[in-house]
Design an enzyme around this catalytic site. Structure first.
Site, PDB file in Angstrom:
ATOM      1  CB  SER A 200      35.875  30.378  36.398  1.00 32.70           C
ATOM      2  OG  SER A 200      36.810  31.032  35.570  1.00 32.70           O
ATOM      3  CG  HIS A 246      37.449  27.339  39.397  1.00 29.73           C
ATOM      4  ND1 HIS A 246      38.665  27.058  38.806  1.00 29.73           N
ATOM      5  CD2 HIS A 246      37.101  28.576  38.942  1.00 29.73           C
ATOM      6  CE1 HIS A 246      39.037  28.071  38.038  1.00 29.73           C
ATOM      7  NE2 HIS A 246      38.108  29.009  38.117  1.00 29.73           N
TER       8      HIS A 246
END
Length: 295
Positions: A200, A246
């Site tokens: 991610s 993220h």
């Protein structure tokens, strides 16, 4: 050559189309980088080509060094502009299969963990104990099918256009450094006993770079902004998501992507790789800081 007779343009002025000098334009051919007006631009897989590049003609263009096929960021145009993206997906898929097939100790050795088990238990393992490789292996490790499915789908749709626009070397640098930035921010801010995994961080780096690419092409920013906002909402509302990865990947990817795509041509390599070096220095510095806190 007609476009070279006027000398270098004023740094403050908008260049004119190489075929119609009286028409100012902010659009450039993604192969030879000559300015082109709306009447001359030809749609390409990434950005626009001038009529000469679109038809494969070489005569009447700029000097040979300038007319060699180049990506928007100055990289080499590859026969398969999505090859590296396919390889990255293949590596992630291979690791996922290994996680399913091999003993659980394999997964335990691949995930990102700061320090485990907590004091006073010994012996301990994790990044703080010198297992720096975990900052990289976590970027290619998934345990759940939905997790790898979502990340690989995002990698395919975001990575393909970016690889074509940046070239393989710059694209791989963006992917790796963004992923490392996500890993290190997780290492810094998350609980040292919390194991995390997934691509991610690197994928969010591609989100940031895609925003820079859309801006570079003077395209509509709203679709990518809406998609990014939706993903950030999920990041901060769903359980068991390492938001640190993220955010770290997104910030690094946006910075590197902007430098890759907006660097002035005369200092392109210095700005592009200098920005990557600065991000890596920050990554190393934060890693050492966190390690000092935990040991």
């Amino acid at each position: 050559m007609d476009h070279a007779t006027a000398g270098p343009p004023d740094a403050q002025s908008t260049p004119g189309c190489y075929r119609h000098p009286d028409r100012e334009t902010g659009i450039r051919c993604t192969r030879c980088e000559r300015p082109i007006c709306t009447d001359c631009m030809v749609n390409a897989s990434v950005g626009f080509h001038c009529p000469d590049c679109a038809s494969g003609r070489t005569g009447g263009g700029p000097a040979p060094a300038a007319s060699r096929p180049r990506t928007l960021a100055g990289g080499t145009v590859a026969a398969d502009p999505h090859l590296l993206t396919k390889i990255l997906i293949g590596i992630n898929a291979a690791v996922f299969i290994a996680v399913q097939a091999l003993p659980s100790s394999f997964l335990s050795d691949m995930v990102l963990i700061g320090r485990w088990p907590p004091a006073p238990f010994v012996p301990t393992e994790g990044v703080a104990e010198g297992e720096w490789y975990r900052l990289v292996t976590t970027m290619f490790t998934h345990e759940e099918i939905w997790h790898i499915g979502f990340n690989m789908l995002s990698l395919w749709f975001l990575g393909g256009p970016l690889e074509a626009a940046l070239g393989r070397a710059r694209y791989f640098t963006l992917y790796l450094v963004s992923g490392l930035a996500g890993s290190v921010l997780t290492y810094l801010l998350a609980s040292p006993t919390q194991a995390t995994l997934g691509a991610s961080g690197a994928v969010f780096g591609l989100f940031g770079a895609t925003a820079a690419l859309v801006r570079r092409l003077n395209a509509d920013m709203r679709p990518i902004v809406i998609l990014l906002v939706i993903n950030l909402v999920f990041t901060f509302t769903w359980a068991n998501i390492a938001w640190q990865a993220h955010v770290g990947g997104l910030v690094a990817g946006a910075a590197i992507g902007y430098a890759m795509l907006h660097a002035p041509r005369e200092r392109r390599a210095l700005v592009q790789y200098g920005t990557c070096a600065l991000v890596l220095v920050a990554v190393v510095g934060l890693s050492l800081l966190r390690t000092a806190q935990l040991t």
